[in-house]
Design an enzyme around this catalytic site. Structure first.
Site, short mmCIF file in Angstrom:
data_model
loop_
_atom_site.label_atom_id
_atom_site.label_comp_id
_atom_site.label_asym_id
_atom_site.label_seq_id
_atom_site.Cartn_x
_atom_site.Cartn_y
_atom_site.Cartn_z
N GLU A 39 8.94 4.25 -9.29
CA GLU A 39 8.55 2.87 -9.01
C GLU A 39 8.92 2.08 -10.26
OE1 GLU A 39 4.42 2.06 -8.14
OE2 GLU A 39 4.87 -0.07 -7.97
N ARG B 41 2.74 18.46 -12.49
CA ARG B 41 3.29 17.45 -13.38
C ARG B 41 3.31 17.98 -14.80
NH1 ARG B 41 1.35 12.61 -12.32
NH2 ARG B 41 1.50 11.80 -14.41
N LYS C 87 2.23 5.62 -16.82
CA LYS C 87 2.78 4.29 -17.10
C LYS C 87 1.68 3.28 -17.35
CE LYS C 87 5.66 4.79 -13.60
NZ LYS C 87 6.50 4.41 -12.46
P1 ATP Z 1 2.79 7.34 -13.61
O1 ATP Z 1 1.48 7.95 -13.22
O2 ATP Z 1 3.17 7.59 -15.00
O3 ATP Z 1 2.91 5.91 -13.19
P2 ATP Z 1 4.12 7.94 -11.24
O4 ATP Z 1 4.09 9.27 -10.59
O5 ATP Z 1 3.31 6.87 -10.64
O6 ATP Z 1 3.82 8.16 -12.75
P3 ATP Z 1 6.67 7.20 -10.29
O7 ATP Z 1 7.58 6.17 -10.81
O8 ATP Z 1 6.02 6.99 -8.98
O9 ATP Z 1 5.58 7.41 -11.41
O10 ATP Z 1 7.35 8.64 -10.36
C1 ATP Z 1 8.66 8.94 -10.05
C2 ATP Z 1 8.76 10.42 -9.89
O11 ATP Z 1 8.46 11.07 -11.12
C3 ATP Z 1 7.79 10.94 -8.87
O12 ATP Z 1 8.44 11.85 -8.03
C4 ATP Z 1 6.71 11.60 -9.68
O13 ATP Z 1 6.11 12.64 -8.99
C5 ATP Z 1 7.49 12.07 -10.91
N1 ATP Z 1 6.60 12.16 -12.07
C6 ATP Z 1 5.83 11.19 -12.60
N2 ATP Z 1 5.10 11.67 -13.64
C7 ATP Z 1 5.42 12.96 -13.76
C8 ATP Z 1 5.01 14.02 -14.65
N3 ATP Z 1 4.11 13.80 -15.61
N4 ATP Z 1 5.57 15.23 -14.49
C9 ATP Z 1 6.48 15.45 -13.53
N5 ATP Z 1 6.91 14.52 -12.67
C10 ATP Z 1 6.39 13.29 -12.77
MG MG Z 2 3.39 5.65 -9.14
#
Ligand code: ATP
Ligand code: MG
Length: 555
Positions: free
Chosen positions: A36, A260, A270
């Site tokens: 995102e 994760r 983020k």
């Molecule tokens: P955040 O919680 O930091 O906002 P998010 O999962 O909301 O992370 P996205 O932009 O939705 O962020 O994530 C893009 C991809 O990266 C998704 O498939 C998510 O599962 C993966 N991802 C995000 N954080 C991690 C992590 N700590 N380890 C592995 N994969 C991750």
């Molecule tokens: Mg997200």
């Protein structure tokens, strides 16, 4: 065989290999990385990138970059550009760049399809009431008073939602599944909400936006994603992911969850990283102390190190926290291979070579990188007056101190063996100069009849210049910041995570190109900062010390 294929395959790799060999994947493997665009990418995302792009590379499949952009309030073009840059830097090339918002029209017609089939309805409950009706893990939910609206009425209402005839939040579209379902995500989840916000990609075309759940799986399906890899939090969403695919009869993408990445001494969300930036705890998203890709890039971490690290930690189904020292180890490993060696003195102590000719314009030859013969050699001016590190001299040295001490000898790296004859102090008793004898027969040759164990680094006094060096330490003082809910995670920040010092650097370093990495011998790896270096006046960031001193400090 490459190193990668020798490593035993993780469970997702295994699933894909099986699917390929059983002929399930007619068009091969298709994965996607779906950020995102509401912030900069961090090391957790790097794990997901390496996994998705890495598998596509390994199995000659394709990996799309898809922006999951359904929250116009929090997203921006700045983030989109940063994300593209970071993926490129890691060395991956998306098969296609897609935007979930490009599918808004298709998603809208699918919503109508569900409405017509009696599987979705427009609901008037506000957010609070919806929560109350939803029930809990132990109690079933209650049906909304709007649940039995006719498909005709729902279609008309939904069209009006799109046409902007209702206020933000006044109505939502929900799936009609099961208000008593043990999985709360199946209790008539929201599909569309009304939100008048300018969208970075679709402008003002829409005032209704689909939810994550209604968007993600269908976007996967539209792109014929065969394996949709996401983190464990989404396990509970999988039944819903499958429900949409079944109801709509569309391409059956398969969701698979993995753990994760969490790293010690840092945060990896983020939302929290944005808080650090906005509150000024760090100097922007690319502050070298940040676990963002742009931060570690500026700090001097290499793509190869990040990819090696991701390979090492593997992919599992169990959440855990990885020691950041493992990442630092990968960084040292790579930089040891590629970084040229230089000399820099952080706490200079003057050495005068009493027998060395006053006006001699001599140089010594130094090997740029013992790990890489191609890196060649360079000349360093060698003069009567030099600087060595204050800590490389001891007035009352124990026997095992193999550096410089009164009456003892040491080798100057790439140059001669010297002996300390006299220690000069100022009125306050501080040592200000060492007067030494230089054994002129020892350039590239062992001294005759005696052993000299120690080798120390140095710089020529007049021909070196002082440069700013930024020493970074862990951003937080605790292993798992934010774990104790009673303490705001910002109170766990390390007040000493940035120390700015000056170092005397050998002349060739003054020409260091921004973005180039070096090993400062016996000290650590450093990179010429890409933001603040000026031609002829580089600023250096410490990437990582040569040895992990943190463990010792703590122990
Ligand atoms: P955040 O919680 O930091 O906002 P998010 O999962 O909301 O992370 P996205 O932009 O939705 O962020 O994530 C893009 C991809 O990266 C998704 O498939 C998510 O599962 C993966 N991802 C995000 N954080 C991690 C992590 N700590 N380890 C592995 N994969 C991750
Ligand atoms: Mg997200």
């Amino acid at each position: 065989m490459s190193e990668e294929s020798e490593k035993s395959a993780h469970f997702i790799d295994q699933i894909i290999a099986d699917d390929l060999s059983s002929g399930k994947l007619a068009d091969g493997l298709q994965t996607r990385f779906p950020p995102e665009p509401n912030g900069y990418l961090h090391l957790g995302h790097a794990k997901s990138i390496c996994l998705n792009f890495g598998l596509a590379e390994k199995y000659k499949g394709r990996c799309n970059l898809r922006f999951d952009d359904t929250n116009p309030d929090k997203e921006s073009v700045e983030y989109i550009e940063a994300i593209k840059r970071d993926i490129r830097w890691l060395g991956f090339l998306p098969n296609r760049e897609c935007f979930a918002s490009d599918y808004f029209e298709q998603l809208y017609s699918w919503a109508l399809e569900l409405i017509d089939a009696g599987k979705a309805y427009v609901c008037d409950l506000n957010a609070e009431a919806m929560r109350a009706y939803r029930g809990t893990l132990t109690e079933p939910g209650k049906p909304s008073p709007c649940r039995d609206r006719s498909p005709e009425e729902n279609r008309a209402l939904f069209e009006k939602m799109r046409a902007g005839e209702f206020a933000d939040g006044e109505k939502i579209l929900r799936a009609k599944i099961d208000m008593a379902h043990p999985n709360l995500n199946m209790r008539d989840p929201a599909l569309y909400r009304i939100r008048r916000a300018h969208h970075h990609h679709t402008g003002d075309a829409w005032c209704i936006y689909p939810t994550y759940d209604f968007t993600h799986g269908q976007s996967d399906s539209l792109e014929h994603v065969t394996h949709s890899l996401c983190t464990l939090e989404f396990e509970d969403h999988r039944p819903l992911y499958n429900w949409f695919i079944e109801q709509l009869g569309i391409f059956p993408s398969r969701q698979i969850e993995f753990a994760r990445l969490n790293l010690t001494y840092t945060v990896m969300s983020k939302r929290r990283l944005l808080e650090l930036v906005e509150a000024g705890h760090v100097n922007g998203w690319d502050d070298p102390r940040m676990p963002t890709i742009s931060g570690i890039r500026r700090r001097g971490y290499t793509p190869r190190a990040v990819r090696d690290f991701c390979e090492t930690i593997g992919v599992t189904k169990f959440n855990s926290t990885t020691d950041i020292a493992l990442l630092e180890h990968a960084v040292r490993n790579d930089l040891n291979r590629v970084a040229q060696r230089r000399m820099a003195v952080f706490e200079p102590l003057k050495v005068v070579l009493t027998n060395y000719p006053e006006d001699q314009e001599a140089t010594v030859e130094a090997i740029n990188n013992p790990e890489d013969p191609q890196a060649g050699v360079r000349a360093i001016p060698f003069t009567k007056e030099l600087f060595i590190e204050r800590s490389d001299f001891m007035e009352d040295a124990p026997k095992k101190f193999f550096r410089l001490a009164p009456g003892r000898e040491v080798r100057l790296r790439y140059a001669y063996v010297i002996r300390c004859d006299e220690v000069i102090k100022d009125a306050a008793g501080e040592i200000v100069e060492l007067r030494c004898h230089c054994d002129m027969d020892t350039l590239g040759a062992p001294p005759e009849g005696r052993k000299v164990k120690g080798v120390i680094h140095w710089v020529p006094a007049d021909k070196s210049k002082s440069a700013e060096v930024r020493l970074f330490d862990r951003l937080f003082t605790v292993e798992r910041p934010g774990r104790d809910k009673a303490v705001p995670f910002t109170e766990e920040l390390n007040p000493e995570s940035l120390k700015i010092v000056q170092a005397m650097v050998e002349p060739s370093l003054l020409q260091a190109e921004a973005g180039r990495s070096f090993q400062f011998e016996r000290v650590g790896y450093f990179i010429a900062d890409t933001r603040d270096s000026e031609p002829g006046a580089p600023v250096f960031n410490r990437t990582v010390p040569l040895r992990d001193s943190w463990g010792k400090q703590k122990g």
